[in-house]
Design a protein around this motif. Structure first.
Motif, PDB file in Angstrom:
ATOM      1  N   ALA A  91       0.817  -1.206   0.000  1.00  8.10           N
ATOM      2  CA  ALA A  91       0.000   0.000   0.000  1.00  8.10           C
ATOM      3  C   ALA A  91       0.847   1.251   0.000  1.00  8.10           C
ATOM      4  N   ASP A  92       2.054   1.139   0.578  1.00  7.20           N
ATOM      5  CA  ASP A  92       2.917   2.316   0.631  1.00  7.20           C
ATOM      6  C   ASP A  92       3.752   2.493  -0.625  1.00  7.20           C
ATOM      7  N   HIS A  93       3.860   1.422  -1.390  1.00  5.19           N
ATOM      8  CA  HIS A  93       4.699   1.525  -2.589  1.00  5.19           C
ATOM      9  C   HIS A  93       4.103   0.623  -3.664  1.00  5.19           C
ATOM     10  N   LEU A  94       3.313   1.221  -4.513  1.00  6.66           N
ATOM     11  CA  LEU A  94       2.660   0.484  -5.593  1.00  6.66           C
ATOM     12  C   LEU A  94       3.226   0.936  -6.923  1.00  6.66           C
ATOM     13  N   THR A  95       3.467  -0.049  -7.771  1.00  2.10           N
ATOM     14  CA  THR A  95       3.904   0.246  -9.134  1.00  2.10           C
ATOM     15  C   THR A  95       2.960  -0.426 -10.103  1.00  2.10           C
ATOM     16  N   VAL A  96       2.789   0.187 -11.260  1.00  2.69           N
ATOM     17  CA  VAL A  96       1.882  -0.368 -12.268  1.00  2.69           C
ATOM     18  C   VAL A  96       2.585  -1.499 -12.980  1.00  2.69           C
ATOM     19  N   ALA A  97       2.044  -2.697 -12.878  1.00  2.00           N
ATOM     20  CA  ALA A  97       2.615  -3.864 -13.539  1.00  2.00           C
ATOM     21  C   ALA A  97       2.081  -4.005 -14.950  1.00  2.00           C
ATOM     22  N   ARG A  98       0.832  -3.580 -15.153  1.00  2.00           N
ATOM     23  CA  ARG A  98       0.258  -3.678 -16.496  1.00  2.00           C
ATOM     24  C   ARG A  98      -0.946  -2.744 -16.590  1.00  2.00           C
ATOM     25  N   THR A  99      -1.037  -2.078 -17.713  1.00  2.00           N
ATOM     26  CA  THR A  99      -2.221  -1.272 -18.023  1.00  2.00           C
ATOM     27  C   THR A  99      -2.768  -1.722 -19.360  1.00  2.00           C
ATOM     28  N   VAL A 112      -6.924   5.241 -10.118  1.00  2.00           N
ATOM     29  CA  VAL A 112      -6.612   3.817 -10.030  1.00  2.00           C
ATOM     30  C   VAL A 112      -5.706   3.544  -8.834  1.00  2.00           C
ATOM     31  N   HIS A 113      -4.698   4.367  -8.652  1.00  2.00           N
ATOM     32  CA  HIS A 113      -3.761   4.184  -7.548  1.00  2.00           C
ATOM     33  C   HIS A 113      -4.478   4.333  -6.202  1.00  2.00           C
ATOM     34  N   THR A 114      -5.366   5.296  -6.073  1.00  2.00           N
ATOM     35  CA  THR A 114      -6.055   5.540  -4.799  1.00  2.00           C
ATOM     36  C   THR A 114      -6.916   4.359  -4.399  1.00  2.00           C
ATOM     37  N   VAL A 115      -7.704   3.807  -5.326  1.00  2.00           N
ATOM     38  CA  VAL A 115      -8.584   2.705  -4.966  1.00  2.00           C
ATOM     39  C   VAL A 115      -7.785   1.436  -4.690  1.00  2.00           C
ATOM     40  N   ALA A 116      -6.649   1.263  -5.368  1.00  2.00           N
ATOM     41  CA  ALA A 116      -5.811   0.099  -5.112  1.00  2.00           C
ATOM     42  C   ALA A 116      -5.188   0.165  -3.719  1.00  2.00           C
ATOM     43  N   VAL A 117      -4.696   1.333  -3.322  1.00  2.00           N
ATOM     44  CA  VAL A 117      -4.133   1.510  -1.977  1.00  2.00           C
ATOM     45  C   VAL A 117      -5.183   1.211  -0.920  1.00  2.00           C
ATOM     46  N   ALA A 118      -6.411   1.684  -1.137  1.00  2.00           N
ATOM     47  CA  ALA A 118      -7.485   1.450  -0.171  1.00  2.00           C
ATOM     48  C   ALA A 118      -7.782  -0.036  -0.048  1.00  2.00           C
ATOM     49  N   ALA A 119      -7.758  -0.758  -1.163  1.00  2.00           N
ATOM     50  CA  ALA A 119      -8.046  -2.191  -1.118  1.00  2.00           C
ATOM     51  C   ALA A 119      -6.966  -2.931  -0.348  1.00  2.00           C
ATOM     52  N   SER A 146      -2.853 -12.210  -3.722  1.00  2.00           N
ATOM     53  CA  SER A 146      -1.816 -12.683  -2.800  1.00  2.00           C
ATOM     54  C   SER A 146      -0.421 -12.558  -3.414  1.00  2.00           C
ATOM     55  N   GLY A 147       0.517 -12.437  -2.511  1.00  2.00           N
ATOM     56  CA  GLY A 147       1.897 -12.390  -2.953  1.00  2.00           C
ATOM     57  C   GLY A 147       2.446 -13.792  -3.197  1.00  2.00           C
ATOM     58  N   PRO A 148       3.742 -13.923  -3.522  1.00  2.00           N
ATOM     59  CA  PRO A 148       4.324 -15.236  -3.848  1.00  2.00           C
ATOM     60  C   PRO A 148       4.350 -16.195  -2.662  1.00  2.00           C
ATOM     61  N   ASP A 149       4.327 -15.655  -1.434  1.00  2.00           N
ATOM     62  CA  ASP A 149       4.362 -16.549  -0.277  1.00  2.00           C
ATOM     63  C   ASP A 149       2.974 -16.813   0.288  1.00  2.00           C
ATOM     64  N   ASP A 150       1.943 -16.277  -0.361  1.00  2.00           N
ATOM     65  CA  ASP A 150       0.544 -16.443   0.075  1.00  2.00           C
ATOM     66  C   ASP A 150       0.296 -15.950   1.502  1.00  2.00           C
ATOM     67  N   ARG A 151       1.261 -15.227   2.096  1.00  2.00           N
ATOM     68  CA  ARG A 151       1.040 -14.713   3.449  1.00  2.00           C
ATOM     69  C   ARG A 151       0.850 -13.203   3.476  1.00  2.00           C
ATOM     70  N   SER A 152       1.041 -12.574   2.336  1.00  2.00           N
ATOM     71  CA  SER A 152       0.870 -11.130   2.263  1.00  2.00           C
ATOM     72  C   SER A 152       0.291 -10.799   0.892  1.00  2.00           C
ATOM     73  N   TRP A 153      -0.129  -9.548   0.773  1.00  2.00           N
ATOM     74  CA  TRP A 153      -0.700  -9.106  -0.498  1.00  2.00           C
ATOM     75  C   TRP A 153       0.399  -8.732  -1.461  1.00  2.00           C
ATOM     76  N   GLY A 154       0.230  -9.196  -2.707  1.00  2.00           N
ATOM     77  CA  GLY A 154       1.231  -8.887  -3.717  1.00  2.00           C
ATOM     78  C   GLY A 154       0.870  -7.682  -4.556  1.00  2.00           C
ATOM     79  N   GLY A 155      -0.350  -7.203  -4.422  1.00  2.00           N
ATOM     80  CA  GLY A 155      -0.778  -6.048  -5.202  1.00  2.00           C
ATOM     81  C   GLY A 155      -2.288  -6.049  -5.335  1.00  2.00           C
ATOM     82  N   ALA A 156      -2.793  -5.306  -6.308  1.00  2.00           N
ATOM     83  CA  ALA A 156      -4.239  -5.202  -6.505  1.00  2.00           C
ATOM     84  C   ALA A 156      -4.551  -5.094  -7.981  1.00  2.00           C
ATOM     85  N   LEU A 157      -5.681  -5.664  -8.362  1.00  2.00           N
ATOM     86  CA  LEU A 157      -6.190  -5.581  -9.727  1.00  2.00           C
ATOM     87  C   LEU A 157      -7.374  -4.609  -9.712  1.00  2.00           C
ATOM     88  N   VAL A 158      -7.329  -3.635 -10.619  1.00  2.00           N
ATOM     89  CA  VAL A 158      -8.386  -2.610 -10.681  1.00  2.00           C
ATOM     90  C   VAL A 158      -9.133  -2.746 -12.006  1.00  2.00           C
TER      91      VAL A 158
END
Length: 421
Positions: A91-99, A112-119, A146-158
């Protein structure tokens, strides 16, 4: 304000109350319908977007180097419409992986960034509303994955959906409901006015019957009351005439009692609380009795009868005949001359009264039987009452020129008649 005016004012108040009640009910139903339509449309839209987002999130994977692998998503889902934007990181550091290369709904990157951070901060799917650069309304959904370790979030899809068409349909529904409510309220107002008119009609009828009763009472009792006063003054001023005056007073009081009974009977008949008596009676004898009971005051009355039976109310017919005879005696002669009146009873149930007076002008014949119409200064109720009695018995009362030169009144009582030998 008169009683009739108050009743008519009540009609308008009832109409207004009926219209207001209908308006409140229709507006309430319209508001409920619009709210239900908005909620249903939003639920359907969100269910579709949520299903699409869940499917897209299930296609996001990681390679052996724990790097984000979006190829399955690109190969499987059309990501341009609805546009799918993938952001990776925290949530503190999001980068766009694909648009999406050609998104069907252009969205500002900041939205897009705002709603992803909120999620990511809430750890669940998050909804947001925004607008395109052209001003069209857009609904956004950010779903964390989920992230690669399934214990944290890896990002968000908007994902995003343009809701301009849905809102246009909603505005069209608002317009239709507004016009429909206006039409229904107008119809309700007209229906309420008609129903309130029918509701107050008995009250107006009763009021007019009361006024008619008072007018008839004044008409029939004015002359006897004046005669009683004259007799009382005679008995007071002349002792020699006191006995005769008292005897005439008793007879006159008895006549007044009969008049009052007749008035009450007529009022009850017009109000519908009593019925007209239907009994066989000798019309010729009834006419002779009326002539015998009427003071002619020096005028001459000729009676030509044949035995005739009719079916009717003797009291009402007696009163009608007395009115016709008194009318002929009062107006069927020139001033200062003696009246010559002839009554004829035919076997068909017809009574004809002829006089030698000035007659009735043809222009007045049509309105002669209307209430309060008179050509001689009287109240004009006698003939109207007689006409009412005739119509009550299913008969007619007409006036024409008499062979004697005056007026001829014809009272016809059709049906249920027979000739007696």
């Amino acid at each position: 304000m008169t009683a009739e005016a108050r009743i008519r004012t009540l009609r308008w108040r009832l109409t207004a109350l009926f219209t207001l009640t209908s308006l409140v009910g229709l507006v309430g139903l319209a508001v409920f319908a619009l709210h239900s339509d908005t909620a249903a449309s939003r639920r359907q839209l969100e269910a579709t977007m949520d299903l699409q987002a869940d499917h897209a999130v299930s296609l996001i994977d990681y390679d052996d180097n724990r790097r984000l692998d979006l190829q399955p998503l690109i190969d499987t889902v059309e990501s341009d419409c609805p546009p799918l934007t993938v952001l990776s990181g925290t949530a503190d550091h999001l980068t766009v992986a694909r648009t999406p290369p050609r998104p069907c709904v252009p969205i500002a990157p900041d939205d897009v960034h705002t709603v992803a951070v909120a999620a990511l901060r809430h750890g669940s799917a998050t909804w947001a509303d925004t607008r395109t650069p052209d001003g069209d309304p857009v609904r956004l959904l950010a779903t964390p994955f989920s992230g690669p370790d399934d214990r944290s979030w890896g990002g968000a899809l908007v994902t995003a959906v343009d809701t301009a068409d849905s809102e246009a349909e909603h505005r069209q529904l608002v317009t239709l409901l507004t016009v429909g409510c206006a039409v229904l309220v107008s119809l309700s107002a007209m229906a309420g006015h008609l129903l309130s008119g029918r509701a107050i009609r008995p009250a107006l009828t009763a009021l007019r019957q009361q006024e008619a009763f008072l007018a008839d009472a004044a008409h029939d009792l004015r002359t006897p009351a004046a005669s009683l006063r004259a007799l009382a003054e005679t008995a007071r001023d002349d002792d020699t005439l006191r006995g005769e005056a008292l005897d005439r007073t008793v007879r006159l009081a008895s006549r007044m009692s009969d008049l009052i009974d007749g008035l009450l009977t007529r009022a009850r008949l017009m109000a519908g609380v009593a019925t007209v008596a239907r009994e066989p009676l000798r019309l010729d004898q009834l006419v002779e009795a009326v002539v015998d009971d009427t003071a002619t005051h020096g005028h001459h009355v000729t009676v030509l009868t044949q035995p005739t039976v009719v079916v009717g109310d003797p009291d009402l017919l007696r009163r009608a005949l007395a009115n016709l005879l008194n009318n002929a005696l009062a107006h069927g002669h020139a001033p200062g001359q003696r009246a010559e009146v002839e009554l004829t009873v035919s076997p068909e149930g017809t009574v004809t009264i002829d006089d030698a007076g000035p007659g009735i002008p043809p222009t007045l014949a049509g309105s002669l039987f209307e209430r309060f119409h008179s050509t001689s200064g009287s109240t004009g109720l006698g003939l109207s009452i007689t006409s009412w009695v005739a119509h009550t018995h299913g008969g007619t009362l007409t006036v024409e020129t008499s062979p004697r030169g005056g007026a001829r009144f014809v009272l016809r009582l059709p049906g249920h008649t027979k000739h007696l030998p």
